[in-house]
Design an enzyme around this catalytic site. Sequence first.
Site, PDB file in Angstrom:
ATOM      1  N   SER A 267      54.439  15.173  45.476  1.00  0.00           N
ATOM      2  CA  SER A 267      55.364  14.324  45.601  1.00  0.00           C
ATOM      3  C   SER A 267      56.831  14.063  44.892  1.00  0.00           C
ATOM      4  CB  SER A 267      54.695  12.853  45.419  1.00  0.00           C
ATOM      5  OG  SER A 267      53.427  12.658  45.823  1.00  0.00           O
TER       6      SER A 267
ATOM      7  N   HIS B 278      40.394  17.348  47.732  1.00  0.00           N
ATOM      8  CA  HIS B 278      39.414  17.971  48.575  1.00  0.00           C
ATOM      9  C   HIS B 278      39.761  19.514  48.711  1.00  0.00           C
ATOM     10  CE1 HIS B 278      41.228  17.194  52.738  1.00  0.00           C
ATOM     11  NE2 HIS B 278      42.163  17.695  51.801  1.00  0.00           N
TER      12      HIS B 278
HETATM   13  N1  SAH Z   1      50.085  13.280  44.006  1.00  0.00           N
HETATM   14  C1  SAH Z   1      49.988  14.878  44.438  1.00  0.00           C
HETATM   15  C2  SAH Z   1      49.956  14.577  46.040  1.00  0.00           C
HETATM   16  C3  SAH Z   1      49.394  15.627  46.649  1.00  0.00           C
HETATM   17  S1  SAH Z   1      49.663  15.599  48.429  1.00  0.00           S
HETATM   18  C4  SAH Z   1      50.987  15.696  43.872  1.00  0.00           C
HETATM   19  O1  SAH Z   1      52.031  15.014  43.652  1.00  0.00           O
HETATM   20  O2  SAH Z   1      50.615  16.631  43.510  1.00  0.00           O
HETATM   21  C5  SAH Z   1      48.287  14.864  48.901  1.00  0.00           C
HETATM   22  C6  SAH Z   1      46.914  15.744  48.444  1.00  0.00           C
HETATM   23  O3  SAH Z   1      45.949  14.888  48.947  1.00  0.00           O
HETATM   24  C7  SAH Z   1      46.716  17.017  48.728  1.00  0.00           C
HETATM   25  O4  SAH Z   1      46.415  17.952  48.015  1.00  0.00           O
HETATM   26  C8  SAH Z   1      45.642  16.931  49.882  1.00  0.00           C
HETATM   27  O5  SAH Z   1      44.832  18.036  49.911  1.00  0.00           O
HETATM   28  C9  SAH Z   1      44.895  15.764  49.455  1.00  0.00           C
HETATM   29  N2  SAH Z   1      43.781  15.000  50.242  1.00  0.00           N
HETATM   30  C10 SAH Z   1      44.131  14.922  51.898  1.00  0.00           C
HETATM   31  N3  SAH Z   1      42.969  14.257  52.114  1.00  0.00           N
HETATM   32  C11 SAH Z   1      42.257  14.117  50.667  1.00  0.00           C
HETATM   33  C12 SAH Z   1      40.811  13.697  50.948  1.00  0.00           C
HETATM   34  N4  SAH Z   1      40.075  13.337  51.849  1.00  0.00           N
HETATM   35  N5  SAH Z   1      40.055  13.703  49.680  1.00  0.00           N
HETATM   36  C13 SAH Z   1      40.843  14.317  48.644  1.00  0.00           C
HETATM   37  N6  SAH Z   1      41.970  14.747  48.682  1.00  0.00           N
HETATM   38  C14 SAH Z   1      42.694  14.703  49.715  1.00  0.00           C
END
Ligand code: SAH
Length: 226
Positions: A62, A115
């Site tokens: 983000s 995940h």
């Molecule tokens: N705060 C993190 C955001 C990453 S983007 C950062 O700044 O690095 C959102 C993340 O959610 C992705 O890595 C994606 O793989 C994860 N995601 C999506 N669906 C998910 C689920 N059902 N369970 C766990 N992670 C999930």
Amino acid sequence: MAWRCSGVTNAELIKNMMQAGLIHSDRVLAAMTKVDRAHYVRSQAEAYEDSPQYIGHGATISAPHMHAHAAENLLPFLRPGAHVLDVGSGSGYLCAVLHHLVSDNANGKVVGIEHIPELAEWSKENLRRDGLGPALDDGRIEIIAGDGRKGYPSGGPYHAIHVGAAAPTLPIPLIEQLTQPGRMFIPVGTSSQEILQVDKDSTGNVKQEALMDVMYVPLTDRNQQS
Ligand code: SAH
């Protein structure tokens, strides 16, 4: 797109966010200053831009101003010793910030759940590069590869829950895993999304408030994400 807060160094990025009023508190300032975003991105040249960056597997880290919003919003529940869950922890960046907020001379704990197993592994490497190997080794930070929509009950209940991907509807298991009182910061929606602040009070009553319109990657099934 680079936003107005971008910097040439981590310190400059954080200072610009402070001056723009995105960081209000000394505690968030100190925690974000301790985390070098360069350890959590794929492109070093864009490490200090105030914009999201692709990190592979259909995910983005983000933008720093969204991490600042999340930390400021959850701050009343991020006291030293608190337990925190970061759903969709991706790069691990926010887990590091949250760790600095809850672990100062206390046994605070941050659980990140992601995940995509490759991202979960990479985030641990990032945290170690950022000096947080000891916190991973002694369990003050735990990164779990799994479906975050179910939360992680064995690490809870949590004083604060951050969700880093947009849920189509509010996941009930996450509300159940909040302490009384506790707060969740979660993007909800599909084509249009908003951040909901979900508060559970000391008697267990839950209320929600919409904070702002956003655009996050979806909280979804692993096989739906490219
Ligand atoms: N705060 C993190 C955001 C990453 S983007 C950062 O700044 O690095 C959102 C993340 O959610 C992705 O890595 C994606 O793989 C994860 N995601 C999506 N669906 C998910 C689920 N059902 N369970 C766990 N992670 C999930």
